[in-house]
Scaffold this motif. Structure first.
Motif, mmCIF file in Angstrom:
data_model
loop_
_atom_site.group_PDB
_atom_site.id
_atom_site.type_symbol
_atom_site.label_atom_id
_atom_site.label_comp_id
_atom_site.label_asym_id
_atom_site.label_seq_id
_atom_site.Cartn_x
_atom_site.Cartn_y
_atom_site.Cartn_z
ATOM 1 N N UNK A 60 -25.132 -38.051 -25.092
ATOM 2 C CA UNK A 60 -26.242 -37.658 -24.232
ATOM 3 C C UNK A 60 -27.083 -38.869 -23.852
ATOM 4 N N UNK A 61 -27.755 -38.755 -22.711
ATOM 5 C CA UNK A 61 -28.653 -39.798 -22.232
ATOM 6 C C UNK A 61 -30.012 -39.152 -22.002
ATOM 7 N N UNK A 62 -31.036 -39.720 -22.609
ATOM 8 C CA UNK A 62 -32.406 -39.231 -22.466
ATOM 9 C C UNK A 62 -33.210 -40.289 -21.726
ATOM 10 N N UNK A 63 -33.879 -39.873 -20.672
ATOM 11 C CA UNK A 63 -34.637 -40.791 -19.819
ATOM 12 C C UNK A 63 -36.070 -40.345 -19.677
ATOM 13 N N UNK A 64 -36.951 -41.320 -19.512
ATOM 14 C CA UNK A 64 -38.321 -41.075 -19.086
ATOM 15 C C UNK A 64 -38.479 -41.807 -17.765
ATOM 16 N N UNK A 65 -38.928 -41.086 -16.749
ATOM 17 C CA UNK A 65 -39.127 -41.680 -15.430
ATOM 18 C C UNK A 65 -40.609 -41.621 -15.077
#
Length: 100
Positions: A10-15
């Motif tokens: 999984x990839x977790x991002x904050x934009x």
């Protein structure tokens, strides 16, 4: 648990999405349309927040895999929306994060 950067994990991002001054309404509409495309790539928006004193948005986005993120970034509909937004397109800083 997959290692960070594992293409299968999984990839977790904050934009952090900065709206163009005077173009906040158009920027928010653009974000609505783009975020609606996440599901077709195995992505989801976990949180979408707005600044209390600015039109800045902060998104927490999860993809089931790095391939999903890459397909989202290359999505022709997303690219067309960006082009249509023109000068009203927000500037986004994306940070890959992990839970502690």
């Amino acid at each position: 648990m997959p290692e960070p950067g594992d293409p299968a994990g999984e990839v977790l991002l904050v934009a952090v999405v900065e709206m163009v001054p005077g173009q906040a309404a158009a920027g928010h509409r653009y974000e609505d349309q783009v975020l609606a495309l996440l599901g077709r790539h195995g992505g989801s928006i976990e949180r979408r927040m707005r600044g209390t004193d600015s039109p800045t948005e902060v998104h927490v986005i999860r993809f089931g895999s790095r391939a999903g993120l890459e397909s989202f970034l290359a999505d022709p509909d997303r690219l067309a929306l960006r082009e249509q937004a023109g000068d009203a397109a927000p500037t986004t800083r994306v940070i890959e994060v992990r839970d502690r």
